[in-house]
Design an enzyme around this catalytic site. Structure first.
Site, mmCIF file in Angstrom:
data_model
loop_
_atom_site.group_PDB
_atom_site.id
_atom_site.type_symbol
_atom_site.label_atom_id
_atom_site.label_comp_id
_atom_site.label_asym_id
_atom_site.label_seq_id
_atom_site.Cartn_x
_atom_site.Cartn_y
_atom_site.Cartn_z
ATOM 1 N N ASP A 62 27.701 57.844 31.939
ATOM 2 C CA ASP A 62 28.431 57.971 30.677
ATOM 3 C C ASP A 62 29.905 58.314 30.885
ATOM 4 O O ASP A 62 30.513 58.960 30.027
ATOM 5 C CB ASP A 62 27.736 59.037 29.806
ATOM 6 C CG ASP A 62 28.215 59.010 28.360
ATOM 7 O OD1 ASP A 62 28.621 57.939 27.891
ATOM 8 O OD2 ASP A 62 28.184 60.072 27.702
ATOM 9 N N CYS B 214 12.740 46.975 16.145
ATOM 10 C CA CYS B 214 13.029 47.760 14.943
ATOM 11 C C CYS B 214 12.413 47.123 13.699
ATOM 12 O O CYS B 214 12.114 47.822 12.713
ATOM 13 C CB CYS B 214 14.541 47.884 14.739
ATOM 14 S SG CYS B 214 15.338 49.057 15.867
ATOM 15 N N CYS C 227 17.193 54.791 9.717
ATOM 16 C CA CYS C 227 18.399 55.406 10.292
ATOM 17 C C CYS C 227 19.631 55.123 9.433
ATOM 18 O O CYS C 227 20.468 56.009 9.234
ATOM 19 C CB CYS C 227 18.603 54.938 11.730
ATOM 20 S SG CYS C 227 18.720 53.150 11.947
ATOM 21 N N CYS D 68 21.567 58.434 7.577
ATOM 22 C CA CYS D 68 22.838 58.898 8.135
ATOM 23 C C CYS D 68 23.616 59.688 7.086
ATOM 24 O O CYS D 68 23.934 59.156 6.011
ATOM 25 C CB CYS D 68 23.668 57.714 8.621
ATOM 26 S SG CYS D 68 25.297 58.202 9.250
ATOM 27 N N CYS E 174 25.180 65.205 16.124
ATOM 28 C CA CYS E 174 24.203 64.989 15.055
ATOM 29 C C CYS E 174 23.063 64.136 15.599
ATOM 30 O O CYS E 174 23.301 63.192 16.356
ATOM 31 C CB CYS E 174 24.876 64.294 13.868
ATOM 32 S SG CYS E 174 23.775 63.880 12.498
ATOM 33 N N CYS F 24 19.924 60.247 12.866
ATOM 34 C CA CYS F 24 19.497 58.852 12.974
ATOM 35 C C CYS F 24 18.393 58.665 14.009
ATOM 36 O O CYS F 24 17.625 57.697 13.944
ATOM 37 C CB CYS F 24 20.681 57.940 13.271
ATOM 38 S SG CYS F 24 21.436 58.175 14.887
ATOM 39 N N CYS G 117 13.761 58.122 13.250
ATOM 40 C CA CYS G 117 13.252 56.896 13.868
ATOM 41 C C CYS G 117 11.754 57.001 14.146
ATOM 42 O O CYS G 117 11.305 57.957 14.800
ATOM 43 C CB CYS G 117 13.998 56.623 15.174
ATOM 44 S SG CYS G 117 13.422 55.144 16.050
#
Length: 318
Positions: free
Chosen positions: A136, A190, A196, A200, A243, A246, A250
Site C-alpha cells: 500500500d 456482487c 454499500c 455510505c 470508516c 460500506c 456487505c
C-alpha cells in the site's frame, strides 16, 4: 540443494506458511481495469492527494515501475477481529475508528512477511530474479492485480472481496521478473446488491465501483489536511479515523473469519474508546498510542481535529 525453477504452487504454499491467508499470481500485463485510474483522477475524485496524479504514469502499469516484471505475486491477510461492527454501535460519544487501524501498522507487519517470502524464494531457487515488494505504498494498483491473481473481485464499495475471507484483508504485492503460472481472475459476485451504496454515510460511492474520495469519511479524517469542508462536518458523525460502514453492511462480511494474530488485536487506546477519553489524552499519551500504528498517517493534529468535529456532532445528537 536449490531447485532450478520455482513454481506458483510452491510460492503460494510458502506464503501460507509465513502467515498470509491467501496468495495468487497475476501476469504483469496491461489489464483493462488499470485505465480507469486516469479517468478517476480527471473527475477530481482524488481531492488533495496530489501524489496520485504525480505518479499516474507509473501506476498505469507495474512495468513502468519495474521494466522486467513478468508476474505480480499478490497476498491477502485477514485483519478482522472478534469485535462488534460500528453499525451495531448507537452511542454517539463512542469514537469510530477503522478496524484495520486498531492494531499494529500493517505496512510494517506485512512488509516483513513479504520480505521473508522473497528471502525464501531466493533460498529455494538457483534462478536469478528481481523482486520488489509493496504494501500500500508504491505506485501499484493493487486491487486490479488482486482481481487478476484470483484473490477476489473489486466490489461495488471498491474493496477487494474474497468469497471465503470477505473484504477485511490487507493486500501485499511482489513485482517479480520470474514468469510464473497465473491464477484465474476472480469474477464479480456482487450481483444486484447495492447495500454499500445505500449505507455510505456521505454518499461517497457515486456509482458501483466508483468512489469520490472528497466525500469519503476515510479521506476526510485521514488524508485531508486542514479544516474539514463545512458541508461535510455533520456527515462525519463520531468517526475520528476512517470508516467501515460500506464493508460492515456487505453480505460477504456477515460470516467473515476472524484473525487471532496478535498484530491486529486492538491496542488499549483504540479499543472502543469514548470521544471524551480521546479528547483528554495528553500529547505524550497520544504519541505513545500512535507509535507503530497506521494511525500515524493522520498525525496528532489531524486526530485532534477529528475528535473536535466528532464531539460537536455528538453534542448535537444529544
Amino acid at each position: 540443494m536449490k531447485s532450478s525453477q520455482l513454481s506458483s504452487a510452491d510460492i503460494k504454499a510458502a506464503a501460507l506458511r509465513l502467515g498470509f491467508d491467501a496468495c495468487g499470481i497475476a501476469p504483469a500485463s496491461d489489464h483493462p481495469e488499470l485505465k480507469f485510474f486516469t479517468e478517476w483522477l480527471a473527475r477530481g475524485y482524488a481531492g488533495s492527494m496530489a501524489y496520485l496524479g504525480r505518479t499516474a504514469s507509473r501506476r498505469a502499469d507495474v512495468r513502468e515501475v519495474m521494466p522486467n516484471a513478468q508476474s505480480v505475486i499478490v497476498t491477502a491477510t485477514v485483519y478482522n477481529t472478534n469485535h462488534p461492527y460500528s453499525t451495531e454501535q448507537t452511542d454517539p460519544r463512542r469514537a469510530g475508528i477503522a478496524r484495520y487501524a486498531w492494531g499494529d501498522d500493517y505496512h510494517d507487519v506485512i512488509g516483513k512477511r513479504l520480505d521473508a517470502l522473497v528471502a525464501w524464494m531466493r533460498e529455494t531457487t538457483a534462478e536469478a530474479f528481481d523482486a520488489r515488494p509493496y504494501v500500500d505504498t508504491g505506485p501499484v494498483q493493487e486491487r486490479v492485480y488482486a482481481q487478476h491473481a484470483g484473490i477476489g473481485w473489486i466490489g461495488k464499495n471498491t474493496c477487494v472481496i474474497n468469497p471465503r475471507l470477505g473484504s477485511w484483508v490487507f493486500l501485499g504485492e511482489i513485482l517479480c521478473s520470474l514468469t510464473l503460472v497465473p491464477d484465474v481472475p476472480s469474477f464479480d459476485q456482487c450481483g444486484t446488491c447495492a447495500l454499500c451504496l445505500e449505507a455510505c454515510p456521505t454518499r461517497a460511492i457515486v456509482a458501483p465501483g466508483q468512489l469520490d474520495s472528497t466525500r469519503c469519511i476515510s479521506y476526510l479524517t485521514i488524508e485531508h489536511r486542514g479544516p474539514m469542508p463545512e458541508d461535510m462536518l455533520s456527515e462525519v458523525g463520531s468517526h475520528v479515523y476512517g470508516c467501515d460502514v460500506c464493508q460492515e453492511v456487505c453480505p460477504w462480511n456477515q460470516m467473515a473469519p476472524v484473525s487471532a494474530d496478535a498484530a491486529w488485536q486492538p491496542r488499549p487506546a483504540w479499543d472502543a474508546p469514548t470521544l471524551d477519553a480521546l479528547d483528554v489524552m495528553s500529547e505524550g499519551e497520544m504519541s505513545g498510542a500512535l507509535e507503530g500504528s497506521a494511525m500515524r498517517r493522520a498525525k496528532p493534529e489531524g486526530l485532534r481535529r477529528n475528535i473536535r468535529v466528532a464531539l460537536a456532532n455528538a453534542a448535537k445528537a444529544r
